[in-house]
Design a protein around this motif. Structure first.
Motif, mmCIF file in Angstrom:
data_model
loop_
_atom_site.group_PDB
_atom_site.id
_atom_site.type_symbol
_atom_site.label_atom_id
_atom_site.label_comp_id
_atom_site.label_asym_id
_atom_site.label_seq_id
_atom_site.Cartn_x
_atom_site.Cartn_y
_atom_site.Cartn_z
ATOM 1 N N UNK A 32 7.756 5.187 1.791
ATOM 2 C CA UNK A 32 6.397 5.032 1.417
ATOM 3 C C UNK A 32 6.331 4.334 0.241
ATOM 4 N N UNK A 33 5.354 3.393 0.271
ATOM 5 C CA UNK A 33 5.065 2.540 -0.752
ATOM 6 C C UNK A 33 3.637 2.350 -1.028
ATOM 7 N N UNK A 34 3.175 1.941 -2.502
ATOM 8 C CA UNK A 34 1.745 1.960 -2.719
ATOM 9 C C UNK A 34 1.550 0.369 -3.075
ATOM 10 N N UNK A 35 2.368 -0.389 -3.276
ATOM 11 C CA UNK A 35 2.196 -1.983 -3.780
ATOM 12 C C UNK A 35 2.993 -2.797 -3.278
ATOM 13 N N UNK A 36 2.506 -3.696 -2.324
ATOM 14 C CA UNK A 36 3.503 -4.728 -1.640
ATOM 15 C C UNK A 36 4.230 -5.742 -2.685
ATOM 16 N N UNK A 37 3.370 -6.418 -3.502
ATOM 17 C CA UNK A 37 3.739 -7.547 -4.434
ATOM 18 C C UNK A 37 2.817 -7.699 -5.470
ATOM 19 N N UNK A 38 2.767 -8.812 -6.177
ATOM 20 C CA UNK A 38 1.921 -9.071 -7.114
ATOM 21 C C UNK A 38 0.501 -9.810 -6.560
ATOM 22 N N UNK A 39 0.277 -9.925 -5.466
ATOM 23 C CA UNK A 39 -0.799 -10.620 -4.832
ATOM 24 C C UNK A 39 -1.912 -9.531 -4.764
ATOM 25 N N UNK A 40 -3.036 -9.670 -5.105
ATOM 26 C CA UNK A 40 -4.330 -8.756 -5.174
ATOM 27 C C UNK A 40 -4.504 -8.595 -3.706
ATOM 28 N N UNK A 41 -4.857 -7.656 -3.374
ATOM 29 C CA UNK A 41 -5.214 -6.960 -2.096
ATOM 30 C C UNK A 41 -4.082 -6.260 -1.460
ATOM 31 N N UNK A 42 -2.751 -6.099 -1.779
ATOM 32 C CA UNK A 42 -1.709 -5.903 -1.136
ATOM 33 C C UNK A 42 -1.109 -4.366 -1.805
ATOM 34 N N UNK A 43 -2.397 -3.649 -2.354
ATOM 35 C CA UNK A 43 -2.205 -2.461 -2.834
ATOM 36 C C UNK A 43 -2.854 -1.123 -1.762
ATOM 37 N N UNK A 44 -2.168 -0.136 -1.663
ATOM 38 C CA UNK A 44 -2.651 0.445 -0.661
ATOM 39 C C UNK A 44 -2.701 2.306 -1.255
ATOM 40 N N UNK A 45 -3.293 2.405 -2.423
ATOM 41 C CA UNK A 45 -3.854 3.693 -2.716
ATOM 42 C C UNK A 45 -4.614 4.432 -1.716
ATOM 43 N N UNK A 102 -8.156 7.477 -5.295
ATOM 44 C CA UNK A 102 -7.208 7.635 -6.123
ATOM 45 C C UNK A 102 -7.470 6.173 -6.888
ATOM 46 N N UNK A 103 -6.835 6.151 -8.201
ATOM 47 C CA UNK A 103 -7.239 4.693 -9.037
ATOM 48 C C UNK A 103 -5.855 3.841 -8.715
ATOM 49 N N UNK A 104 -6.311 2.615 -8.159
ATOM 50 C CA UNK A 104 -5.170 1.815 -7.989
ATOM 51 C C UNK A 104 -4.426 1.279 -9.305
ATOM 52 N N UNK A 105 -3.095 1.544 -9.091
ATOM 53 C CA UNK A 105 -2.213 1.200 -10.170
ATOM 54 C C UNK A 105 -1.982 2.016 -11.319
ATOM 55 N N UNK A 106 -2.429 3.330 -10.803
ATOM 56 C CA UNK A 106 -2.286 4.460 -11.719
ATOM 57 C C UNK A 106 -1.210 5.169 -11.238
#
Length: 477
Positions: A100-113, A117-121
């Motif tokens: 299970x993952x939350x963030x694919x890479x540095x590109x914006x829009x590839x976060x899956x919180x 919940x607060x993205x990046x937290x």
């Protein structure tokens, strides 16, 4: 040679004590690679995973918000997602390694919180509570699920690779405690060798044999140190993937999977790392083109090096068996691979009908633990041998035969998949019948047999013709 002579002498002595003439079989090692459960080239969990010539493992990346996007989402949503996502590979007998993952890479829009919940937290009290709850739910779904091989911890950082950011000491304790407590039946593997050091976790190195990480304390050097000091490889898998998209990867492991497997320099470098670090499985390099002869030849060499490879060296039983009486069975096994098999699957001895090859009688040897069949250690890359050779493991036991019709039978050995108790894991010997059993010799039940009891090799089937044994894994656990 002296070991075989000693075993033969022991068997002759035991035969004399039992008042029976013994048959001893010494199979050769099967020369080719073949698919075996929970080892080797690791593919992605897709609808075509099963078409790989060796794969028995499929890794599955899962976004957290695919499992739950709000605190109100139920555990049934997690189960339904997995059942659908894993349906095709597990129907064909592949086991899943989920991450299970939350963030694919540095590109914006590839976060899956999850949306609430607060993205990046990664540090708040809310995150700590929710990540603990998620692990509890995953354990409820996965810990007793036979479709799951083991768990990649994931969750933190890009791709769940525990960097950008790395797990803090506090997060290491929270997750380390949770996965240890909540997954008593499934093994957990973590990304970096210098993290979670207070826990008995395996490792997934996602730039395996990359020239810039060979000696790093987080990567190859760290795995080597952990294996030498803690013998972690003896109880938990070392796995991961090669990487062809960063740094000086063209130096090692090569330009792409085809280059890695066809170029002797790259291939030997990869095999040396597999042997040295006791690697069980690798992904990405599995995406090679099997239609290229030199690539496929290289893939076979690598597949033989991965994980366990059990060779049955000798098998001895009486020529005549009597119903209701104890029958001595002795056999020896050596693991010429790079790692153990990490599950306690039962060994079966059976008598097969000579014509149909179907078992007339079978029993499992409860005192045998195949997890203890370890390979050698301290790989010498110049000589291509382990400085500490693999031990030959000898099993001496007795079985009691019930009343069955008198006649001639074939004695066979196999290792069973606990789900369904069907043959699954195979020895690397040519003595093989399709379906997973290894025929060894002829014996008489309540009667004498003609000849020396040895089998004609022409009756054996080729291991390679079965990519994997037909599965008994459930679609829904």
């Amino acid at each position: 040679m002296w070991i075989r002579l000693l075993l033969a002498a022991i068997c002759l002595t035991e035969g004399a004590l039992w008042g029976e003439e013994m048959i001893s079989v010494t199979p050769t090692e099967y020369p080719h690679a073949f698919g075996n459960p929970m080892k080797g080239f690791r593919v992605s969990a897709t609808s075509v995973s099963h078409k790989h010539e060796y794969a028995t493992l499929a890794q599955c990346y899962i976004r957290w918000n695919e499992l739950e996007n709000d605190a109100s989402d139920t555990i049934e949503k997690i189960q339904a997602f997995c059942d659908e996502k894993w349906k095709m590979p597990t129907e064909h007998g592949l086991r899943i390694i989920p991450r299970v993952y939350l963030d694919w890479d540095r590109k914006e829009g590839n976060e899956y919180w999850p949306a609430d919940m607060q993205t990046g937290d990664y540090t708040s009290e809310q995150f700590q509570k929710r990540v603990r709850r998620l692990v509890e739910r995953l354990a409820e779904c996965w810990d007793d699920d036979p479709r799951v091989a083991w768990i990649q911890m994931g969750l933190i950082g890009f791709w769940g690779e525990h960097h950008s950011p790395s797990p803090t000491p506090e997060m290491q304790k929270l997750l380390g405690d949770a996965f240890t407590e909540l997954f008593p039946h499934k093994m957990t593997v973590v990304r970096h060798a210098d993290e979670f050091t207070d826990y008995t976790f395996g490792m997934y190195w996602d730039s395996w044999a990359h020239v810039q990480q060979i000696h790093g304390k987080k990567h190859g050097g760290g795995l080597l140190e952990r294996n030498r000091t803690k013998k972690r490889w003896q109880v938990r898998p070392m796995e991961g993937e090669t990487a062809y998209n960063w740094g000086k990867y063209q130096i090692q492991p090569g330009d792409n999977p085809n280059d890695t497997l066809s170029d002797p320099v790259h291939r030997d470098f990869l095999i040396d790392s597999i042997r040295q670090l006791h690697c069980t499985a690798l992904g990405w390099v599995a995406a090679y083109d099997a239609s290229i002869p030199e690539v496929r030849t290289g893939a076979e060499e690598v597949q033989k090096a991965f994980g366990y490879r059990f060779v049955l060296k000798e098998f001895t039983v009486p020529r005549r068996w009597e119903p209701g009486k104890s029958v001595p069975v002795t056999f020896s096994v050596v693991n010429v691979g790079s790692a153990p098999f990490y599950e306690n699957w039962p060994v079966e001895v059976s008598l097969l009908d000579v014509k149909t090859r179907e078992p007339v009688w079978k029993t499992t040897l409860k005192e045998v633990d195949i997890r203890k069949w370890l390979p050698g250690d301290e790989w010498n890359s110049e000589k291509d041998v382990y400085e500490i050779p693999a031990e030959t493991f000898t099993v001496k036991t007795e079985v009691t035969l019930p009343k069955i019709p008198a006649g001639e039978y074939i004695v066979a050995i196999s290792v069973l998949e606990p789900v369904g108790n069907r043959p699954s894991l195979r020895f690397a010997i040519p003595n093989y019948f399709a379906g997973g059993r290894h025929p060894l010799c002829r014996v008489g039940v309540g009667t004498e047999i003609s000849g020396d009891g040895q089998l004609d090799p022409a009756c054996f089937d080729d291991l390679r013709k079965e990519i994997r044994i037909p599965s008994t894994l459930p679609i829904h656990p």
